[in-house]
Design an enzyme around this catalytic site. Sequence first.
Site, PDB file in Angstrom:
ATOM      1  N   CYS A  55     109.502  29.801  62.981  1.00 16.22           N
ATOM      2  CA  CYS A  55     108.708  28.595  62.784  1.00 16.22           C
ATOM      3  C   CYS A  55     107.562  28.532  63.777  1.00 16.22           C
ATOM      4  CB  CYS A  55     109.606  27.357  62.920  1.00 16.22           C
ATOM      5  SG  CYS A  55     108.784  25.800  62.502  1.00 16.22           S
ATOM      6  N   CYS A  56     107.848  28.798  65.053  1.00 18.09           N
ATOM      7  CA  CYS A  56     106.791  28.827  66.067  1.00 18.09           C
ATOM      8  C   CYS A  56     105.757  29.897  65.727  1.00 18.09           C
ATOM      9  CB  CYS A  56     107.379  29.102  67.447  1.00 18.09           C
ATOM     10  SG  CYS A  56     108.288  27.727  68.188  1.00 18.09           S
ATOM     11  N   CYS A  72     111.142  19.034  67.892  1.00 20.68           N
ATOM     12  CA  CYS A  72     111.629  19.980  68.895  1.00 20.68           C
ATOM     13  C   CYS A  72     111.479  19.471  70.330  1.00 20.68           C
ATOM     14  CB  CYS A  72     110.894  21.313  68.757  1.00 20.68           C
ATOM     15  SG  CYS A  72     111.111  22.090  67.151  1.00 20.68           S
ATOM     16  N   CYS A 132     107.876  29.161  73.558  1.00 22.97           N
ATOM     17  CA  CYS A 132     107.631  29.288  72.119  1.00 22.97           C
ATOM     18  C   CYS A 132     107.012  30.624  71.772  1.00 22.97           C
ATOM     19  CB  CYS A 132     106.721  28.170  71.633  1.00 22.97           C
ATOM     20  SG  CYS A 132     105.063  28.240  72.324  1.00 22.97           S
TER      21      CYS A 132
END
Length: 239
Positions: free
Chosen positions: A116-117, A202, A227
């Site tokens: 996702c990051c 997050c 991240c």
Amino acid sequence: MADISYISQLVNGKDPIAALQALAGHFPGEIVFSTSFGWEDQVISHMIFANDIPIKVFTLETGRLFPETYYVWNRTMEIYGQPIYAYYPDHNKLEAMVNAKGPNSFYESVANRKECCGIRKIEPLHRALAGNQCWITGIRAEQSPNREDMSNVEWDEGNQLIKFHPIFNWTLDDVKAYIKQYNIPYNTLHDKGFPSIGCLPCTRAVQPGEDFRAGRWWWEDQSKKECGLHAVTLNDLKE
């Protein structure tokens, strides 16, 4: 690779504003600053905008930021009258991930969270940095254990450019004092126990005695609290 020793000599011994001016002169049209609108980034944005330093300011619009972050973004543009360039995720990759795994897959594993990051932040970052030779960041040494071994001038192998952290040795008290002195707009979540602010799902407030970045990806092991924006290569994100 750029001459790290020369760049270090160019900036070290100078205050942050003078250092930014020197780098802007050395890398005309090829120097950028990435902001996420936290305390440190607001300090540097002020330095750039208030002193008309020719450094492009950009941000990564992940699509899942806090309302307070959007407010600071807009307020900063209103005050300084300068653009802040937004880089968005590739919609095809984002849609494929969400369609396959749902909107909150990052809670399920470190691999999913890094995916996702990667889509929301890393790929847009590479686009934002493309064609530049110097990347300015708001990193400070005391922010996390992973950053204590860094220096204020670095070579970023993955992005093939120089990174400079102008307030690397500042304390949080230094940052707060500067914001107060110059009446710089800042994210009010900082007043509610959020020292580090990222995407809304997050990020949580930290408790007294917790690490600075304990509120980021709190469901993961402390050692993995990055991240990948400041990883050496994209391959590091897959480990």
